[in-house]
Scaffold this active site. Structure first.
Site, PDB file in Angstrom:
ATOM      1  N   TYR A 172       1.044  -1.246  -0.006  1.00 55.72           N
ATOM      2  CA  TYR A 172       0.030  -0.094   0.196  1.00 55.72           C
ATOM      3  C   TYR A 172       1.021   1.301  -0.160  1.00 55.72           C
ATOM      4  O   TYR A 172       1.963   1.270  -0.524  1.00 55.72           O
ATOM      5  CB  TYR A 172      -1.046  -0.211   1.249  1.00 55.72           C
ATOM      6  CG  TYR A 172      -2.108   0.834   1.157  1.00 55.72           C
ATOM      7  CD1 TYR A 172      -2.875   0.892   0.022  1.00 55.72           C
ATOM      8  CD2 TYR A 172      -2.170   1.629   2.515  1.00 55.72           C
ATOM      9  CE1 TYR A 172      -4.133   1.863   0.159  1.00 55.72           C
ATOM     10  CE2 TYR A 172      -3.490   2.358   2.323  1.00 55.72           C
ATOM     11  CZ  TYR A 172      -4.258   2.495   1.310  1.00 55.72           C
ATOM     12  OH  TYR A 172      -5.440   3.382   1.208  1.00 55.72           O
TER      13      TYR A 172
ATOM     14  N   ASP B 208     -13.726   5.977  -1.168  1.00 52.26           N
ATOM     15  CA  ASP B 208     -12.684   5.837  -0.086  1.00 52.26           C
ATOM     16  C   ASP B 208     -12.026   7.227  -0.170  1.00 52.26           C
ATOM     17  O   ASP B 208     -11.585   7.519   1.110  1.00 52.26           O
ATOM     18  CB  ASP B 208     -11.788   4.670  -0.481  1.00 52.26           C
ATOM     19  CG  ASP B 208     -10.740   4.344   0.761  1.00 52.26           C
ATOM     20  OD1 ASP B 208     -11.240   4.550   1.951  1.00 52.26           O
ATOM     21  OD2 ASP B 208      -9.588   4.510   0.747  1.00 52.26           O
ATOM     22  N   ASP B 209     -11.591   7.793  -1.277  1.00 48.40           N
ATOM     23  CA  ASP B 209     -11.050   9.171  -1.121  1.00 48.40           C
ATOM     24  C   ASP B 209     -11.765  10.383  -0.319  1.00 48.40           C
ATOM     25  O   ASP B 209     -11.181  10.939   0.217  1.00 48.40           O
ATOM     26  CB  ASP B 209     -10.766   9.663  -2.494  1.00 48.40           C
ATOM     27  CG  ASP B 209     -10.038   8.546  -3.368  1.00 48.40           C
ATOM     28  OD1 ASP B 209      -8.666   8.190  -2.713  1.00 48.40           O
ATOM     29  OD2 ASP B 209     -10.535   8.237  -4.383  1.00 48.40           O
TER      30      ASP B 209
ATOM     31  N   ARG C  98      -6.686  10.198 -10.624  1.00 48.22           N
ATOM     32  CA  ARG C  98      -5.923  11.006  -9.594  1.00 48.22           C
ATOM     33  C   ARG C  98      -5.556  10.059  -9.026  1.00 48.22           C
ATOM     34  O   ARG C  98      -5.821   9.758  -7.671  1.00 48.22           O
ATOM     35  CB  ARG C  98      -7.098  11.808  -9.101  1.00 48.22           C
ATOM     36  CG  ARG C  98      -6.577  12.921  -8.153  1.00 48.22           C
ATOM     37  CD  ARG C  98      -7.425  13.145  -7.136  1.00 48.22           C
ATOM     38  NE  ARG C  98      -7.936  12.306  -6.254  1.00 48.22           N
ATOM     39  CZ  ARG C  98      -7.473  11.811  -5.115  1.00 48.22           C
ATOM     40  NH1 ARG C  98      -6.333  12.304  -4.520  1.00 48.22           N
ATOM     41  NH2 ARG C  98      -8.012  10.997  -4.559  1.00 48.22           N
TER      42      ARG C  98
ATOM     43  N   ASN D  64      -3.944   6.078   8.137  1.00 44.51           N
ATOM     44  CA  ASN D  64      -4.332   5.505   6.812  1.00 44.51           C
ATOM     45  C   ASN D  64      -5.714   5.025   6.756  1.00 44.51           C
ATOM     46  O   ASN D  64      -6.176   4.549   7.543  1.00 44.51           O
ATOM     47  CB  ASN D  64      -3.291   4.190   6.992  1.00 44.51           C
ATOM     48  CG  ASN D  64      -2.898   3.563   5.815  1.00 44.51           C
ATOM     49  OD1 ASN D  64      -3.803   3.370   5.026  1.00 44.51           O
ATOM     50  ND2 ASN D  64      -1.687   3.068   5.288  1.00 44.51           N
TER      51      ASN D  64
ATOM     52  N   LYS E 191      -5.831  -2.154  -2.742  1.00 41.83           N
ATOM     53  CA  LYS E 191      -6.884  -2.229  -1.574  1.00 41.83           C
ATOM     54  C   LYS E 191      -7.485  -3.442  -1.381  1.00 41.83           C
ATOM     55  O   LYS E 191      -7.716  -3.556  -0.220  1.00 41.83           O
ATOM     56  CB  LYS E 191      -8.063  -1.310  -2.323  1.00 41.83           C
ATOM     57  CG  LYS E 191      -7.576   0.275  -2.540  1.00 41.83           C
ATOM     58  CD  LYS E 191      -7.672   1.272  -1.337  1.00 41.83           C
ATOM     59  CE  LYS E 191      -7.368   2.503  -1.437  1.00 41.83           C
ATOM     60  NZ  LYS E 191      -7.454   3.332  -0.290  1.00 41.83           N
TER      61      LYS E 191
ATOM     62  N   ASN F 280      -0.563  11.731   0.412  1.00 42.76           N
ATOM     63  CA  ASN F 280       0.338  10.553  -0.151  1.00 42.76           C
ATOM     64  C   ASN F 280       0.772  10.800  -1.417  1.00 42.76           C
ATOM     65  O   ASN F 280       0.045  11.514  -2.245  1.00 42.76           O
ATOM     66  CB  ASN F 280      -0.529   9.221   0.151  1.00 42.76           C
ATOM     67  CG  ASN F 280      -0.785   8.565   1.350  1.00 42.76           C
ATOM     68  OD1 ASN F 280       0.067   8.622   2.229  1.00 42.76           O
ATOM     69  ND2 ASN F 280      -1.967   8.015   1.805  1.00 42.76           N
TER      70      ASN F 280
ATOM     71  N   GLU G 173     -12.384   4.415  -6.376  1.00 38.49           N
ATOM     72  CA  GLU G 173     -11.340   4.885  -5.832  1.00 38.49           C
ATOM     73  C   GLU G 173     -10.379   5.747  -7.051  1.00 38.49           C
ATOM     74  O   GLU G 173     -10.131   5.337  -8.056  1.00 38.49           O
ATOM     75  CB  GLU G 173     -10.225   3.516  -5.651  1.00 38.49           C
ATOM     76  CG  GLU G 173      -8.948   3.671  -4.926  1.00 38.49           C
ATOM     77  CD  GLU G 173      -9.177   4.357  -3.431  1.00 38.49           C
ATOM     78  OE1 GLU G 173      -8.213   4.951  -3.085  1.00 38.49           O
ATOM     79  OE2 GLU G 173     -10.070   3.890  -2.826  1.00 38.49           O
ATOM     80  N   ASP G 174      -9.944   7.133  -6.541  1.00 42.74           N
ATOM     81  CA  ASP G 174      -8.934   7.687  -7.035  1.00 42.74           C
ATOM     82  C   ASP G 174      -9.514   8.115  -8.339  1.00 42.74           C
ATOM     83  O   ASP G 174      -8.913   8.273  -9.720  1.00 42.74           O
ATOM     84  CB  ASP G 174      -7.500   6.965  -7.516  1.00 42.74           C
ATOM     85  CG  ASP G 174      -6.570   6.864  -6.167  1.00 42.74           C
ATOM     86  OD1 ASP G 174      -7.264   7.723  -5.340  1.00 42.74           O
ATOM     87  OD2 ASP G 174      -5.620   6.214  -5.881  1.00 42.74           O
TER      88      ASP G 174
END
Length: 580
Positions: free
Chosen positions: A112, A278-279, A165, A464, A183, A420, A255-256
């Site tokens: 991760y 999640d972001d 992203r 995290n 993930k 991150n 995600e992203d």
């Protein structure tokens, strides 16, 4: 068909387990679900047709773990360790997850953040074997057919990205596949979600990264990103195909995705599908948990704090909204809660009439009747917050002068540098502690080594998302929750904060030790189970009377199965399946 997970810990009596497989010979060693490498017994080797295909030594799984760790330490670079672990996952799944589970503090930075970011950047170079599905914009109209190509039909959890992203690294196109893979590995290692029920997916709609477009080795579509209605129709077809193939309860974690898509997809799909981002929501829950823990150090109530966010994207707005919900639960009105939160974007403090342009979208809620200020240090000296939270991936944004200013008007300033990977952190742990005389309450998105000032050593907490999303996924999957509310994330944040011990706080850590993260995830899932059944959000019936036992019983077991049929003394009135 090979048995793909052990029932140890489940609700099937151990005596009645008979692991059988029709796979034989070299194919056994090529199937990560059933391969045990050198741990096959002599009888298993004979029955499965692998006798002679392996050296004659028979190893225990304990010895295999030791061997893996010796090889792991042999590598000098983290990217090499990442490649080594991915190779193990492709070869022997149970051994991979046992190694992760038992060495989580060491392995987390590899599988991760921060190493997964480098792995995504180098994805074309390190690509060995596909994991998950790649669905391109040119597959529009056939997405369901592509889902049917995936060999497993019992899918409960999907992590999907379009690669726009990736962490703080920007648009990596199809190289973003490393994120869903990482993930979902944590779904299993940290919460016990069965790995065969997990599916990583990359939606390739192109990339605007010129470096990748010019790279002859780039593995994705070499075209600019598709946007507008064609893109939206593609996502809509994808969501409908997921439900058609795997069912309404399938968890889809976004995600992203880019900020402009993440918020609208969350609002569009959250009440129609089992989905979360999640972001936005995972980051929010882990950050709020850290703040709630920090209050035990600062001695203030949540409403007595004033927050300045460096960044006004997915993460910052998600945290801010969950903070508002937390303050409302404590008796604050929404209007009062909003006054405690200040947002800073690329054009400065978000105000209602700032000259650099209007405020739109999710930022509107946080626009202030305040003079326009465009410098972060000036804003902080003017607002005098008790907490600063960085989530804009601007390395070094929390300068020494800003950190010293925070220490000048706060006895225990809260400083969260959450961006991150490590190279994008707003400040390092050492900078935070040294510029506040060791008085700050610090947390970061990526791991930092302990910092010693004088006679005291600080162990910075890592905020995290892995503390949150695996436990939520386990609880949601087990209970059959169809829509994931914000209250579930707040419940998870409070559960996480409650597991922080005084000994953790004494070391400067506002999160539990990473070594306890499996226990943390399980407890979060149990809390979600209680909450889901209390408020009639669960679709799994009948309701389990013992939620703890129910959750533990659904978790994946990393112990090897036996492939030797066992003959039992069956009751006289029950047919023996081995002799019928």
């Amino acid at each position: 068909m090979a048995a793909k997970e052990s029932h140890c810990g489940g609700d099937v009596p151990k005596k009645e387990q008979i692991a059988l497989t029709r796979v034989r010979g070299i194919d056994v060693l090529r199937d990560p679900y059933i391969n045990k490498d050198m741990a096959f017994t002599l009888r298993e080797r004979q029955l499965l047709g692998v006798h002679g295909l392996l050296p004659p030594r028979i190893e225990t799984q304990d010895l295999q773990c030791y061997n893996i760790m010796q090889n792991f330490y042999r590598f000098e670079h983290d990217l090499d360790r990442y490649i080594f672990l991915m190779g193990l996952q492709d070869r022997n799944e149970k051994l991979f997850y046992r190694v992760l589970e038992e060495n989580v503090g060491i392995m987390m930075p590899i599988v991760y953040t921060p190493t997964v970011g480098l792995a995504c950047q180098k994805y074309g170079l390190i690509f060995r074997k596909p994991r998950g599905l790649f669905i391109s914009i040119h597959d529009k109209g056939y997405i369901y057919d592509i889902l049917c190509n995936w060999p497993e039909h019992d899918i409960k959890a999907i992590v999907v990205t379009d690669g726009e992203r990736i962490l703080g690294l920007g648009d990596l196109g199809c190289y973003g596949m490393g994120i869903p893979v990482g993930k979902l590995a944590l779904y299993t290692a940290l919460a016990g979600v069965k790995p065969h029920q997990c599916l990583p997916i990359l939606l390739d709609v192109g990339t605007n990264n010129e470096t990748l477009l010019k790279d002859p080795m780039y593995l994705g579509l070499k075209q600019k990103r598709v946007t507008g209605q064609a893109y939206d129709d593609f996502i809509e077809e994808f969501m409908q195909a997921i439900i058609k193939r795997y069912g309404q309860n399938t968890l889809v974690q976004f995600e992203d995705f880019g900020n402009h898509n993440a918020f609208r997809f969350l609002e569009k799909y959250r009440n129609h599908y089992c989905t979360f981002n999640d972001d936005i929501q995972g980051t929010a829950a882990v950050a709020v948990a850290g703040i709630l823990s920090a209050l035990r150090i600062t001695g203030k109530t949540l409403q007595e704090n004033k927050f300045v966010f460096q960044g006004a994207g997915e993460a910052s707005i998600g945290i801010a909204k969950l903070l508002i919900l937390a303050m409302k639960e404590d008796g604050c009105t929404e209007e009062e809660a909003v006054t405690k939160i200040y947002m800073v974007d690329s054009r400065g403090l978000i105000t209602k009439d700032r000259p650099s342009g209007g405020v739109t979208g999710e930022k509107l809620l946080f626009a202030k009747d305040h003079e326009h200020l465009d410098n972060l240090e000036t804003i902080i000296n003017n607002v005098k917050p008790t907490a600063i939270i960085g989530a804009a991936a601007i390395a070094g944004a929390f300068t020494p002068s800003i950190l010293k200013a925070m220490a000048s008007f706060n006895d225990r300033p809260i400083i969260f540098a959450l961006s991150n990977p490590t190279s994008k952190a707003e400040c390092t742990a050492e900078q935070a502690y040294s510029n506040t005389q060791g008085r700050c309450v610090f947390a970061s998105g990526s791991p930092f080594d302990p910092v010693t000032l004088g006679e005291k050593t600080f162990h910075p907490g890592q905020g995290n998302n892995a503390y949150i999303f695996p436990g939520i996924a386990l609880g949601v999957i087990c209970c059959g929750v169809r829509h994931i509310s914000e209250e579930i994330f707040l419940k998870s944040a409070k559960a996480l904060a409650s597991m922080v011990l005084q000994s953790d706080l004494d070391k400067g850590r506002v999160y539990p030790s990473l070594s306890k993260i499996r226990e943390v995830s399980t407890n979060i899932a149990i809390e979600i189970a209680h909450y889901a059944y209390k408020y009639r959000m669960a679709a799994h019936y009948p309701e389990p009377q013992n939620k703890d036992e129910f959750i533990h019983g659904q978790q994946y077991c990393t112990q090897y199965e036996s492939f030797v049929p066992q003959v039992y003394d069956w009751p006289n009135d029950v047919a023996n399946p081995l002799t019928e």
